[in-house]
Design a protein around this motif. Sequence first.
Motif, PDB file in Angstrom:
ATOM      1  N   ASN A   1       0.826  -1.218   0.000  1.00 32.48           N
ATOM      2  CA  ASN A   1       0.000   0.000   0.000  1.00 32.48           C
ATOM      3  C   ASN A   1       0.851   1.255   0.000  1.00 32.48           C
ATOM      4  O   ASN A   1       0.503   2.242  -0.662  1.00 32.48           O
ATOM      5  N   GLN A   2       1.961   1.254   0.727  1.00 38.16           N
ATOM      6  CA  GLN A   2       2.848   2.426   0.721  1.00 38.16           C
ATOM      7  C   GLN A   2       3.398   2.660  -0.683  1.00 38.16           C
ATOM      8  O   GLN A   2       3.479   3.798  -1.144  1.00 38.16           O
ATOM      9  N   ALA A   3       3.778   1.585  -1.358  1.00 36.08           N
ATOM     10  CA  ALA A   3       4.315   1.715  -2.714  1.00 36.08           C
ATOM     11  C   ALA A   3       3.264   2.273  -3.661  1.00 36.08           C
ATOM     12  O   ALA A   3       3.561   3.122  -4.509  1.00 36.08           O
ATOM     13  N   LEU A   4       2.018   1.834  -3.514  1.00 35.42           N
ATOM     14  CA  LEU A   4       0.958   2.324  -4.393  1.00 35.42           C
ATOM     15  C   LEU A   4       0.631   3.788  -4.135  1.00 35.42           C
ATOM     16  O   LEU A   4       0.166   4.490  -5.029  1.00 35.42           O
ATOM     17  N   GLU A   5       0.862   4.248  -2.920  1.00 37.36           N
ATOM     18  CA  GLU A   5       0.586   5.647  -2.601  1.00 37.36           C
ATOM     19  C   GLU A   5       1.626   6.583  -3.203  1.00 37.36           C
ATOM     20  O   GLU A   5       1.400   7.784  -3.318  1.00 37.36           O
ATOM     21  N   MET A   6       2.755   6.031  -3.600  1.00 39.97           N
ATOM     22  CA  MET A   6       3.817   6.847  -4.199  1.00 39.97           C
ATOM     23  C   MET A   6       3.508   7.047  -5.677  1.00 39.97           C
ATOM     24  O   MET A   6       3.972   6.306  -6.539  1.00 39.97           O
TER      25      MET A   6
END
Length: 89
Positions: A47-52
């Motif tokens: 999820n953190q990667a997708l938020e970038m």
Amino acid sequence: MSGVGYKQWEKISKALKSRAEAIRKALDAYNELALLMTPPRQTLTFNQALEMVTIADFDLLKDTQNNVAEMVWAKEEHHEAMRLHFQIH
């Protein structure tokens, strides 16, 4: 993804879904290597990667041996060309 039009959001969503497994594998590989570095680097969740959303959000690229800012794909004129090509404003 505020500020992104519905059509762009749909395209991004479909692209992420179709590439989710590849993103997960790359993320797993990154997390393994991040822990082995001295000092250990921050690990990321899916999820953190997708938020970038933009490359500017990937601070982890600043710790590489190569200067990412000097790469061809990082040049502002190429960003503008991609925005025009994909009709992103």
